[in-house]
Design an enzyme around this catalytic site. Structure first.
Site, mmCIF file in Angstrom:
data_model
loop_
_atom_site.group_PDB
_atom_site.id
_atom_site.type_symbol
_atom_site.label_atom_id
_atom_site.label_comp_id
_atom_site.label_asym_id
_atom_site.label_seq_id
_atom_site.Cartn_x
_atom_site.Cartn_y
_atom_site.Cartn_z
ATOM 1 C CG LEU A 188 -2.207 -0.823 1.233
ATOM 2 C CD1 LEU A 188 -2.722 -0.802 2.948
ATOM 3 C CD2 LEU A 188 -3.055 -0.558 0.298
ATOM 4 C CG HIS A 189 2.985 3.070 -2.776
ATOM 5 N ND1 HIS A 189 3.077 1.653 -3.512
ATOM 6 C CD2 HIS A 189 3.639 3.965 -3.913
ATOM 7 C CE1 HIS A 189 3.229 1.994 -4.735
ATOM 8 N NE2 HIS A 189 3.575 3.205 -5.030
ATOM 9 N NE ARG A 190 -0.160 4.966 -7.115
ATOM 10 C CZ ARG A 190 0.922 4.266 -7.309
ATOM 11 N NH1 ARG A 190 0.729 3.032 -7.693
ATOM 12 N NH2 ARG A 190 1.987 4.773 -7.763
ATOM 13 C CG ASP A 223 -1.565 1.022 -3.073
ATOM 14 O OD1 ASP A 223 -0.400 0.601 -3.149
ATOM 15 O OD2 ASP A 223 -1.779 1.825 -2.364
#
Ligand code: UD1
Ligand code: UDP
Length: 390
Positions: free
Chosen positions: A222-224, A295
């Site tokens: 997860l990093h968006r 993501d």
């Protein structure tokens, strides 16, 4: 990483034997595995490559480990731009890249992907004169809230060579009015690196180090900004991941962008946070995962190439080929839909298929396009896009 950077002046002397001089740009985690096969293929064909690292990512775990794992030589030039707002970061890359380009006077510049370093170097190159090649041209999420979508569209617009990973990307470019002589479907460079390193990754012991059994865990990234910057959204995602984890334990290598917020919010049982994984370790973790929830753009592609089921925690993807011809399923960001999608995928995993030209030879095709002597006289310049009807 700065300590291993070569601060010399490679690329500033005379060309050896009339070889083409090509600046290759990298700046952040998803760039390294894309630039390496291009550099290698160009050098195999006799080009002089000047590797420029912008310094957008700089932590050992986001940067240094990738140079070691992928066997990339220390960059010839390091711009050291670091973190900042979009304007600060993009502006710092531009200001540092402009004099470098004047000094090295390359024949061409290669940029990869869709990060701020990509668009910054593209803009500088377009005004300075060398030919500009964009690797991963034509990807479109059609989501203007994504900073990467702005970077993609702008980079393509000023590029001479549009090097597309798949026919859908080429179709986007045609629909936007680009000329055929600019568009080259070359395949996926990220898969070149994946295939070149898969055996080594499998032998590396990443699962043993984390006490994981092949096929009995799920992997999450997860990093968006749309997923991790807003605590309410991230709370919903964590709730969904907690429910999936009650069926299949999950491991989440934490991107630094999300680290503080995840620590503040706390994570549900069954979801295990670990530091960002190195390239070989992360490939091994994907390869043996029962399911991947992500993501990331690149992870959608790698899971497709590996035939591992992937649930994408976004409403859209700029990589539709991974859904149409791969193992990727879009689940959006609604917690209930994510849980239902993950259960459906666990019950009935999508059949593995690999898109055409994702065969480990994309770097070679790119070098062929860029160093084609016959094309030297009629090199493409950016297209005059059709004027919209009023
Ligand atoms: C960037 C790219 C994104 C890509 C991602 C890959 C842009 C606009 N975004 O997002 O497209 O998917 O990289 O991982 O270019 N940080 C560290 N250490 C580092 C690097 C970053 O701690 O080595 C932290 C900093 O607090 C920084 C934040 O992460 O402010 C965000 O870094 P940045 O490079 O601006 O964007 P990413 O979210 O990493
Ligand atoms: N990756 C990695 N370690 C991690 C997460 C990702 O090595 O902990 C690799 C992944 O295998 C892929 C690339 O990083 O090669 C994708 O980068 P990222 O997800 O940061 O960016 P995106 O592709 O979304 O732009």
């Amino acid at each position: 990483m700065a300590a291993t950077m070569n601060s010399g002046t490679a690329g500033s002397g005379p060309r050896s034997g009339g070889a083409a001089r090509i600046v290759c740009v990298a700046g952040a985690r998803p760039n390294y595995m894309k630039i390496k096969p291009v550099m290698d293929a160009l050098e195999r064909r006799g080009a002089e490559v000047v590797l420029v690292h912008t310094g957008q990512h700089y932590d050992e775990s986001m940067n240094g480990v990738f140079f070691r794992d992928l066997g990339i030589r220390p960059p010839d030039r390091f711009l050291g731009v670091g973190s900042g707002t979009h304007a600060e970061q993009t502006g710092r890359v531009m200001a540092a890249f402009e004099p470098l380009l004047a000094e090295t006077a390359p024949d061409a510049v290669v940029v990869v992907g869709d990060i701020n370093s990509t668009v910054a170097c593209a803009l500088v190159t377009a005004k300075a004169g060398p030919l500009l090649a964009h690797v991963e041209a034509g990807l479109r999420s059609r989501d203007w809230t994504m900073p990467e979508e702005v970077n993609r569209v702008v980079t393509d617009r000023v590029s001479d060579y549009l090097l597309a990973p798949s026919p859908d990307a080429a179709a986007n470019l045609r629909a936007e009015g680009y000329r055929e002589d600019q568009i080259h479907v070359v395949g996926n460079v990220m898969i070149d690196s994946l295939l070149a390193n898969l055996d080594r990754a499998r032998r590396g012991g990443a699962l043993e180090q984390l006490g994981l059994t092949p096929g009995e865990y799920g992997l999450v990234t997860l990093h968006r900004p749309a997923n991790v910057d807003d605590p309410e959204v991230l709370t919903g995602l964590l709730k969904a991941l907690g429910e999936v984890a009650s069926r299949c334990p999950l491991v989440l290598p934490v991107h630094p962008r999300a680290a503080d917020r995840l620590a503040d919010l706390g994570v549900p049982g069954g979801l295990r946070l670990v530091p960002p994984a190195g390239y070989l370790d992360f490939i091994a973790l994907q390869d043996s995962a029962r399911i991947v929830l992500t993501d990331s753009g690149g992870v959608q592609e790698e899971t497709t190439a590996l035939g591992v089921p992937c649930v994408t925690l976004r409403d859209n993807t700029e990589r539709p080929v991974t859904v149409e011809q791969g193992t990727n399923v879009l689940a959006g960001r609604d917690p209930e839909r994510i849980v239902a999608t993950a259960h459906a995928v666990l019950d009935d995993p999508p059949a593995p298929r690999r898109p055409e030209l994702w065969d480990g030879r994309a770097g070679e095709r790119i070098a062929e396009v860029l160093l084609d002597r016959d094309a030297a006289t009629g090199r493409p310049r950016p297209t005059d896009l059709p004027v919209p009807a009023t």
